[in-house]
Design an enzyme around this catalytic site. Sequence first.
Site, PDB file in Angstrom:
ATOM      1  N   HIS A   1      29.429  39.615  43.871  1.00 46.21           N
ATOM      2  CA  HIS A   1      28.538  39.165  42.793  1.00 46.21           C
ATOM      3  C   HIS A   1      27.117  39.675  43.002  1.00 46.21           C
ATOM      4  CE1 HIS A   1      31.170  36.135  40.799  1.00 46.21           C
ATOM      5  NE2 HIS A   1      31.707  36.022  42.008  1.00 46.21           N
TER       6      HIS A   1
ATOM      7  N   HIS B   1      40.614  36.471  47.267  1.00 44.66           N
ATOM      8  CA  HIS B   1      40.922  35.040  47.104  1.00 44.66           C
ATOM      9  C   HIS B   1      41.410  34.785  45.688  1.00 44.66           C
ATOM     10  CE1 HIS B   1      36.743  35.232  45.714  1.00 44.66           C
ATOM     11  NE2 HIS B   1      36.781  33.984  45.279  1.00 44.66           N
TER      12      HIS B   1
ATOM     13  N   HIS C   1      40.438  32.897  43.089  1.00 46.33           N
ATOM     14  CA  HIS C   1      39.653  32.539  41.901  1.00 46.33           C
ATOM     15  C   HIS C   1      39.908  33.510  40.747  1.00 46.33           C
ATOM     16  CE1 HIS C   1      36.548  29.895  44.226  1.00 46.33           C
ATOM     17  NE2 HIS C   1      37.608  29.215  43.858  1.00 46.33           N
TER      18      HIS C   1
ATOM     19  N   ASP D   1      33.727  36.612  48.013  1.00 50.26           N
ATOM     20  CA  ASP D   1      32.688  35.590  47.807  1.00 50.26           C
ATOM     21  C   ASP D   1      32.361  34.865  49.109  1.00 50.26           C
ATOM     22  OD1 ASP D   1      32.751  36.270  45.147  1.00 50.26           O
ATOM     23  OD2 ASP D   1      33.610  34.376  44.447  1.00 50.26           O
TER      24      ASP D   1
ATOM     25  N   HIS E   1      34.783  29.325  51.313  1.00 48.91           N
ATOM     26  CA  HIS E   1      34.643  29.350  49.840  1.00 48.91           C
ATOM     27  C   HIS E   1      35.964  28.894  49.226  1.00 48.91           C
ATOM     28  CE1 HIS E   1      33.370  30.767  45.898  1.00 48.91           C
ATOM     29  NE2 HIS E   1      34.414  31.563  45.824  1.00 48.91           N
TER      30      HIS E   1
ATOM     31  N   ASP F   1      38.049  35.000  38.630  1.00 47.47           N
ATOM     32  CA  ASP F   1      37.235  36.220  38.519  1.00 47.47           C
ATOM     33  C   ASP F   1      37.539  37.199  39.660  1.00 47.47           C
ATOM     34  OD1 ASP F   1      35.897  34.289  40.230  1.00 47.47           O
ATOM     35  OD2 ASP F   1      34.133  35.586  40.208  1.00 47.47           O
ATOM     36  N   HIS F   2      38.631  36.929  40.404  1.00 46.18           N
ATOM     37  CA  HIS F   2      39.059  37.834  41.486  1.00 46.18           C
ATOM     38  C   HIS F   2      40.538  38.214  41.376  1.00 46.18           C
ATOM     39  CE1 HIS F   2      35.240  37.479  43.690  1.00 46.18           C
ATOM     40  NE2 HIS F   2      35.179  36.365  43.007  1.00 46.18           N
TER      41      HIS F   2
HETATM   42 FE    FE Z   1      33.675  35.062  42.453  1.00 42.93          FE
HETATM   43 ZN    ZN Z   2      35.189  32.847  44.188  1.00 46.00          ZN
END
Ligand code: FE
Ligand code: ZN
Length: 256
Positions: free
Chosen positions: A172, A57, A59, A134, A115, A61-62
């Site tokens: 995570h 996805h 985001h 996530d 998400h 942090d991805h």
């Molecule tokens: Fe994440």
């Molecule tokens: Zn995420």
Amino acid sequence: MTQLQIHQFPCLSDNYGFLIHDSEHQVTATIDTPEVGAIEAALAEKGWTLTHILNTHHHFDHAGGNLELKEKTGCQIIGPRAEAARIPGIDTPVGDGDQVSFGGFTAKVFDVPGHTSGHIAYWFESENVAFVGDTLFALGCGRLFEGTAAQMWTSLQKLMALPDDTVVYCAHEYTQANAKFALSVEPGNDALVARSAEIDSLRSKGTPTVPTTIALEKATNPFLRPMSANLQETVGMVGKDLVDVFAETRRRKDNF
Ligand code: FE
Ligand code: ZN
């Protein structure tokens, strides 16, 4: 027959990075790009050369490391079609039912919105492993940033339908906090009580609780257990539709 090699390592404060490698075809992918430095260090440690990025996805942090890694390696970026405009450097947009070839291996793609609106998961059936980003966490699930509870419940049911022994790589390390919440909504689940104690012991030694399995999550993760009588009682939703029980459980976690 060659096995898909998987290397897991910590990134940022609580993300996990994953490299997958096919030694016969000499291809290596990173699942998402949480932290360029950590990914490069992992590649160097294994002696692998990055050829692919598989994004789950959009985001940061991805997908935040996508462009830097692509610039440095010329790797190919595969990611969710429904978020293509938000996945930097994407070459190959994919969606539900698509097959992604990686060396001698094939991943089946699932749309798992909730998400984020276009979140996808990758299932390597022959290897019994799934990368779920996530969407599903050990004892938890992703927050509903762009989707409804009904969408997320549908997405989680797709993952629940995978074979019980599927090894699930989530993005995570949230498990210990998730366990506290899980115990608060399903205190009568003996398997959960036992798992929670085990998690405390693992975390006290700094040991990861990821990966998990579909069987373990079905037995202990409250977000996969809206059918549990004990959970329904605790959240005051006895006999309600499972999607509503799920929604109430998710709402409570947001305020926990
Ligand atoms: Fe994440
Ligand atoms: Zn995420």
